[in-house]
Design a protein around this motif. Structure first.
Motif, PDB file in Angstrom:
ATOM      1  N   TYR A 205       0.837  -1.206   0.000  1.00  0.00           N
ATOM      2  CA  TYR A 205       0.000   0.000   0.000  1.00  0.00           C
ATOM      3  C   TYR A 205       0.870   1.254   0.000  1.00  0.00           C
ATOM      4  O   TYR A 205       0.634   2.188  -0.778  1.00  0.00           O
ATOM      5  CB  TYR A 205      -0.954   0.009   1.204  1.00  0.00           C
ATOM      6  CG  TYR A 205      -1.466   1.400   1.473  1.00  0.00           C
ATOM      7  CD1 TYR A 205      -2.351   2.005   0.572  1.00  0.00           C
ATOM      8  CD2 TYR A 205      -1.016   2.149   2.556  1.00  0.00           C
ATOM      9  CE1 TYR A 205      -2.774   3.311   0.765  1.00  0.00           C
ATOM     10  CE2 TYR A 205      -1.435   3.459   2.754  1.00  0.00           C
ATOM     11  CZ  TYR A 205      -2.310   4.031   1.856  1.00  0.00           C
ATOM     12  OH  TYR A 205      -2.709   5.332   2.025  1.00  0.00           O
ATOM     13  N   VAL A 225      -9.294   3.722   0.433  1.00  0.00           N
ATOM     14  CA  VAL A 225      -8.432   4.028   1.588  1.00  0.00           C
ATOM     15  C   VAL A 225      -9.245   4.862   2.580  1.00  0.00           C
ATOM     16  O   VAL A 225      -9.246   4.618   3.783  1.00  0.00           O
ATOM     17  CB  VAL A 225      -7.166   4.801   1.132  1.00  0.00           C
ATOM     18  CG1 VAL A 225      -6.308   5.194   2.327  1.00  0.00           C
ATOM     19  CG2 VAL A 225      -6.362   3.969   0.137  1.00  0.00           C
ATOM     20  N   PHE A 258      -3.642  10.540   7.886  1.00  0.00           N
ATOM     21  CA  PHE A 258      -4.301  11.777   7.431  1.00  0.00           C
ATOM     22  C   PHE A 258      -5.418  11.485   6.440  1.00  0.00           C
ATOM     23  O   PHE A 258      -6.488  12.088   6.521  1.00  0.00           O
ATOM     24  CB  PHE A 258      -3.252  12.701   6.787  1.00  0.00           C
ATOM     25  CG  PHE A 258      -3.817  13.998   6.304  1.00  0.00           C
ATOM     26  CD1 PHE A 258      -4.015  15.056   7.184  1.00  0.00           C
ATOM     27  CD2 PHE A 258      -4.157  14.175   4.963  1.00  0.00           C
ATOM     28  CE1 PHE A 258      -4.544  16.265   6.740  1.00  0.00           C
ATOM     29  CE2 PHE A 258      -4.689  15.379   4.510  1.00  0.00           C
ATOM     30  CZ  PHE A 258      -4.881  16.429   5.390  1.00  0.00           C
ATOM     31  N   GLY A 259      -5.176  10.556   5.487  1.00  0.00           N
ATOM     32  CA  GLY A 259      -6.202  10.206   4.491  1.00  0.00           C
ATOM     33  C   GLY A 259      -6.706  11.403   3.737  1.00  0.00           C
ATOM     34  O   GLY A 259      -5.994  12.074   3.007  1.00  0.00           O
ATOM     35  N   MET A 260      -8.000  11.731   3.938  1.00  0.00           N
ATOM     36  CA  MET A 260      -8.596  12.893   3.273  1.00  0.00           C
ATOM     37  C   MET A 260      -8.565  14.112   4.187  1.00  0.00           C
ATOM     38  O   MET A 260      -9.137  15.151   3.856  1.00  0.00           O
ATOM     39  CB  MET A 260     -10.033  12.571   2.868  1.00  0.00           C
ATOM     40  CG  MET A 260     -10.095  11.484   1.796  1.00  0.00           C
ATOM     41  SD  MET A 260     -11.767  10.906   1.500  1.00  0.00           S
ATOM     42  CE  MET A 260     -12.481  12.306   0.646  1.00  0.00           C
ATOM     43  N   ILE A 263     -10.895  14.137   9.570  1.00  0.00           N
ATOM     44  CA  ILE A 263     -10.892  14.299  11.030  1.00  0.00           C
ATOM     45  C   ILE A 263      -9.927  15.407  11.451  1.00  0.00           C
ATOM     46  O   ILE A 263     -10.188  16.137  12.411  1.00  0.00           O
ATOM     47  CB  ILE A 263     -10.607  12.953  11.744  1.00  0.00           C
ATOM     48  CG1 ILE A 263     -11.144  13.037  13.192  1.00  0.00           C
ATOM     49  CG2 ILE A 263      -9.111  12.606  11.768  1.00  0.00           C
ATOM     50  CD1 ILE A 263     -11.328  11.698  13.857  1.00  0.00           C
ATOM     51  N   GLU A 279       1.726  10.692   9.164  1.00  0.00           N
ATOM     52  CA  GLU A 279       1.294  10.158   7.874  1.00  0.00           C
ATOM     53  C   GLU A 279       2.503   9.555   7.154  1.00  0.00           C
ATOM     54  O   GLU A 279       3.574  10.160   7.105  1.00  0.00           O
ATOM     55  CB  GLU A 279       0.654  11.262   7.017  1.00  0.00           C
ATOM     56  CG  GLU A 279       0.303  10.847   5.602  1.00  0.00           C
ATOM     57  CD  GLU A 279      -0.574   9.605   5.486  1.00  0.00           C
ATOM     58  OE1 GLU A 279      -1.618   9.551   6.143  1.00  0.00           O
ATOM     59  OE2 GLU A 279      -0.204   8.664   4.744  1.00  0.00           O
ATOM     60  N   TRP A 316       3.912   5.435  11.645  1.00  0.00           N
ATOM     61  CA  TRP A 316       3.708   5.708  13.078  1.00  0.00           C
ATOM     62  C   TRP A 316       4.631   4.826  13.910  1.00  0.00           C
ATOM     63  O   TRP A 316       5.076   5.236  14.991  1.00  0.00           O
ATOM     64  CB  TRP A 316       2.235   5.511  13.464  1.00  0.00           C
ATOM     65  CG  TRP A 316       1.713   4.097  13.335  1.00  0.00           C
ATOM     66  CD1 TRP A 316       0.998   3.581  12.303  1.00  0.00           C
ATOM     67  CD2 TRP A 316       1.870   3.023  14.283  1.00  0.00           C
ATOM     68  NE1 TRP A 316       0.705   2.254  12.529  1.00  0.00           N
ATOM     69  CE2 TRP A 316       1.219   1.887  13.740  1.00  0.00           C
ATOM     70  CE3 TRP A 316       2.495   2.897  15.521  1.00  0.00           C
ATOM     71  CZ2 TRP A 316       1.192   0.653  14.395  1.00  0.00           C
ATOM     72  CZ3 TRP A 316       2.456   1.668  16.174  1.00  0.00           C
ATOM     73  CH2 TRP A 316       1.811   0.572  15.610  1.00  0.00           C
ATOM     74  N   GLN A 317       4.943   3.640  13.392  1.00  0.00           N
ATOM     75  CA  GLN A 317       5.795   2.712  14.145  1.00  0.00           C
ATOM     76  C   GLN A 317       7.139   3.362  14.481  1.00  0.00           C
ATOM     77  O   GLN A 317       7.739   3.048  15.504  1.00  0.00           O
ATOM     78  CB  GLN A 317       6.027   1.427  13.321  1.00  0.00           C
ATOM     79  CG  GLN A 317       4.823   0.528  13.175  1.00  0.00           C
ATOM     80  CD  GLN A 317       3.891   0.881  12.033  1.00  0.00           C
ATOM     81  OE1 GLN A 317       3.911   1.985  11.502  1.00  0.00           O
ATOM     82  NE2 GLN A 317       3.052  -0.060  11.643  1.00  0.00           N
ATOM     83  N   ASP A 336      -6.211   5.760  12.706  1.00  0.00           N
ATOM     84  CA  ASP A 336      -6.972   5.272  11.542  1.00  0.00           C
ATOM     85  C   ASP A 336      -5.982   5.124  10.391  1.00  0.00           C
ATOM     86  O   ASP A 336      -5.739   6.078   9.649  1.00  0.00           O
ATOM     87  CB  ASP A 336      -8.080   6.294  11.210  1.00  0.00           C
ATOM     88  CG  ASP A 336      -8.917   5.869  10.013  1.00  0.00           C
ATOM     89  OD1 ASP A 336      -8.813   4.711   9.575  1.00  0.00           O
ATOM     90  OD2 ASP A 336      -9.706   6.708   9.533  1.00  0.00           O
ATOM     91  N   GLU A 340      -3.131  -2.148   7.354  1.00  0.00           N
ATOM     92  CA  GLU A 340      -2.538  -2.793   8.523  1.00  0.00           C
ATOM     93  C   GLU A 340      -3.590  -3.684   9.172  1.00  0.00           C
ATOM     94  O   GLU A 340      -4.791  -3.399   9.091  1.00  0.00           O
ATOM     95  CB  GLU A 340      -2.057  -1.739   9.528  1.00  0.00           C
ATOM     96  CG  GLU A 340      -0.981  -0.868   8.923  1.00  0.00           C
ATOM     97  CD  GLU A 340      -0.313   0.064   9.932  1.00  0.00           C
ATOM     98  OE1 GLU A 340       0.900   0.220   9.855  1.00  0.00           O
ATOM     99  OE2 GLU A 340      -1.010   0.630  10.778  1.00  0.00           O
TER     100      GLU A 340
HETATM  101  C1  LIG Z   1      -8.251   5.675   6.358  1.00  0.00           C
HETATM  102  S1  LIG Z   1      -7.072   6.893   6.062  1.00  0.00           S
HETATM  103  C2  LIG Z   1      -7.316   8.016   7.374  1.00  0.00           C
HETATM  104  C3  LIG Z   1      -8.520   8.856   7.167  1.00  0.00           C
HETATM  105  C4  LIG Z   1      -8.680   9.998   8.144  1.00  0.00           C
HETATM  106  N1  LIG Z   1      -9.153   9.519   9.416  1.00  0.00           N
HETATM  107  C5  LIG Z   1      -9.611  11.056   7.622  1.00  0.00           C
HETATM  108  O1  LIG Z   1     -10.458  11.513   8.386  1.00  0.00           O
HETATM  109  O2  LIG Z   1      -9.523  11.422   6.445  1.00  0.00           O
HETATM  110  C6  LIG Z   1      -5.580   6.064   6.500  1.00  0.00           C
HETATM  111  C7  LIG Z   1      -4.332   6.884   6.392  1.00  0.00           C
HETATM  112  O3  LIG Z   1      -3.293   6.228   7.131  1.00  0.00           O
HETATM  113  C8  LIG Z   1      -2.095   6.302   6.406  1.00  0.00           C
HETATM  114  N2  LIG Z   1      -1.193   5.224   6.868  1.00  0.00           N
HETATM  115  C9  LIG Z   1      -1.237   3.912   6.540  1.00  0.00           C
HETATM  116  N3  LIG Z   1      -0.280   3.233   7.196  1.00  0.00           N
HETATM  117  C10 LIG Z   1       0.366   4.125   7.962  1.00  0.00           C
HETATM  118  C11 LIG Z   1       1.444   4.009   8.889  1.00  0.00           C
HETATM  119  N4  LIG Z   1       2.015   2.847   9.157  1.00  0.00           N
HETATM  120  N5  LIG Z   1       1.870   5.140   9.508  1.00  0.00           N
HETATM  121  C12 LIG Z   1       1.270   6.339   9.253  1.00  0.00           C
HETATM  122  N6  LIG Z   1       0.251   6.494   8.386  1.00  0.00           N
HETATM  123  C13 LIG Z   1      -0.211   5.406   7.757  1.00  0.00           C
HETATM  124  C14 LIG Z   1      -2.554   6.171   4.978  1.00  0.00           C
HETATM  125  O4  LIG Z   1      -1.590   6.597   4.057  1.00  0.00           O
HETATM  126  C15 LIG Z   1      -3.810   7.010   4.976  1.00  0.00           C
HETATM  127  O5  LIG Z   1      -3.522   8.352   4.671  1.00  0.00           O
END
Ligand SMILES: C[S@@+](CC[C@H](N)C(=O)[O-])C[C@H]1O[C@@H](n2cnc3c(N)ncnc32)[C@H](O)[C@@H]1O
Length: 437
Positions: A205, A225, A258-260, A263, A279, A316-317, A336, A340
């Motif tokens: 991803y 996503v 962050f996604g979109m 939040i 992110e 984040w890890q 979120d 994962e």
């Molecule tokens: C579902 S979206 C989050 C949506 C967000 N809550 C919103 O309101 O728009 C998931 C986000 O987590 C990020 N992501 C995925 N794995 C990650 C990781 N290990 N560490 C940090 N960010 C990660 C993705 O790239 C994506 O931007």
């Protein structure tokens, strides 16, 4: 409209079914406990499947009860007049003791628990949920055990405890083996309807190309996503993390994923005293850095002090280790991510939330675990509660309605252009985790 499911014995045990499998399925269907036990002498027998219908002994034992009558007032559901539910309960318990797998699907893509739920057999459904919880807890334990055994073992660990763990590990490994997709070369084996579904991995991803449009963020395989229909869930999550009375107090916020930016937009409106975002995806980070982004460098500079508003680029890890080292504390943490599995979320709240969350703070996460199937959702709810308790966290679930009008059909409504419908339930359980009092 899919055609209604035929739950008759004739429809479920096919003419192609080998005699040995047929015998087991018939005994399960007939709730013949002693006859069945004799046939379950070898490992794997409790999980055999009709090669055409995918019927397992668990499906058969449940299906044989037929649909429950509507309970009249004061009556418990499942009070089968013929005692079939009681008999089925005993048979199901025997099957689980012999290693039956709780989440094998049949040709209708139903697990035994799904059948129980559809037939209104609540007690039998609960047996399947209990088995799912046990299995998931064992898997989690197995992960931990593998880590332990690769390094130095705790010397003072009780030997019996270790033996028990080893047995549980072996049982879970056997269950995992059984749960693997069947070999397509063997004509007499049941191939589950979703056998070709490839799960998204975090590594893939994070390398994939992303596409933003107004109402969704898709990866290169068209997996959703993030989607705008989740906006209400995000709003309710913010309200649960920072209740109205505290919204003017400038809280310290950490959002992971962050996604979109939905939040984060809502958190930002509350003028937090600290707002950190983690992110990992390069395309999301690029999106954040665009001149018209609300969370670019101008936003970072607008914080009450340097570093108070910040997007941390990376997984984040890795980033949380830096935050812990800096001694950062938060009143509200939201998690979120995408791609994962549950083990990552569990690691986050078991290992990091205790160090990052203020004693009076609140933690929540997007609760989409198992949301494509009610029984999986129910199993994860219980598993999360248990693991949170291990981390010293209480969980309260705020149940909220999801408007399913545009979410009910694959490839239609909100799912147009999206590969997989990852949400199928009309209720969302919003978790609010706090430290135990
Ligand atoms: C579902 S979206 C989050 C949506 C967000 N809550 C919103 O309101 O728009 C998931 C986000 O987590 C990020 N992501 C995925 N794995 C990650 C990781 N290990 N560490 C940090 N960010 C990660 C993705 O790239 C994506 O931007």
């Amino acid at each position: 409209m899919p055609s209604p499911i035929d739950d008759s014995l004739q429809a479920r045990i096919s003419p192609e079914c080998p005699q040995e499998t047929r015998d087991i399925l018939y005994h399960a269907w007939g709730h013949d406990r002693s006859g069945l036990k004799k046939l379950l002498n070898e490992r794997g027998k409790a999980s055999i499947q009709d090669p055409k219908t995918g019927e397992t002994p668990l499906h058969a034992a449940i299906r044989a009860c037929g649909p429950a009558d509507e309970p009249t007032e004061g009556e418990e559901e499942d009070e089968g007049e013929d005692g079939s539910v009681e008999e089925a309960t005993e048979v199901i318990r025997d099957l689980f003791l012999h290693g039956a797998i709780w989440n094998d699907v049949d040709v209708n893509n139903e697990t035994p628990g799904c059948v129980a739920h559809r037939l209104g057999r609540k007690a039998l459904y609960n047996l399947c949920v209990d088995a799912g919880v046990r299995a998931e807890l064992l898997f989690a334990l197995m992960d931990g055990y593998e880590e332990l055994s690769s390094g130095e073992e705790e010397e003072d660990e009780d030997a019996d405890e270790v033996m028990k763990e080893q047995e549980e590990e072996a049982a879970a490994a056997a269950a995992a083996e059984e749960a693997k997709p069947q070999d397509a070369e063997e004509p007499l084996k049941f191939i589950p309807p979703d056998a070709n579904e490839i799960p998204v991995t975090s590594e893939e991803y994070l390398k994939s190309k992303l596409t933003y449009d107004d109402d969704k963020l898709l990866d290169s395989d068209l997996n959703g996503v993030m989607m705008a229909w989740e906006t209400d869930i995000m709003r309710r999550s913010v309200a649960a993390l920072i209740p109205e009375a505290a919204q003017r107090q400038g809280k310290r916020v950490l959002n992971i994923g962050f996604g979109m930016g939905i939040i984060d937009g809502m958190f930002a409106d509350l003028k937090p005293s600290k707002h950190h975002i983690i992110e990992a995806h390069p395309a999301v980070l690029e999106h954040i850095a665009k001149p018209d982004s609300k969370f670019g460098s101008e936003w970072e500079k607008s914080g009450p002090e340097e570093g108070a508003y910040k997007v941390f680029a990376g997984k984040w890890q890795d980033v949380v280790l830096q935050l812990l080292e800096q001694g950062e504390l938060y009143d509200a943490i939201y998690f979120d991510t995408f791609g994962e599995d549950y083990s990552q979320l569990r690691t986050f709240f078991m290992e990091h939330v205790p160090g990052l969350l203020d004693q009076e703070g609140r933690f929540s996460f997007f609760n989409g675990l198992g949301a494509d199937r009610r029984i999986c959702y129910d199993v994860y709810t219980r598993v999360v509660e248990m693991h949170c308790a291990d981390a010293g966290l209480d969980v309260e679930w705020d149940e909220i309605d999801v408007d399913m009008e545009k979410l009910d059909e694959d490839g239609e409504g909100e799912w147009k252009g999206v590969r997989r419908r990852y949400w199928t339930l009309d209720k969302y359980r919003l978790p609010v985790c706090t430290f135990m009092g």
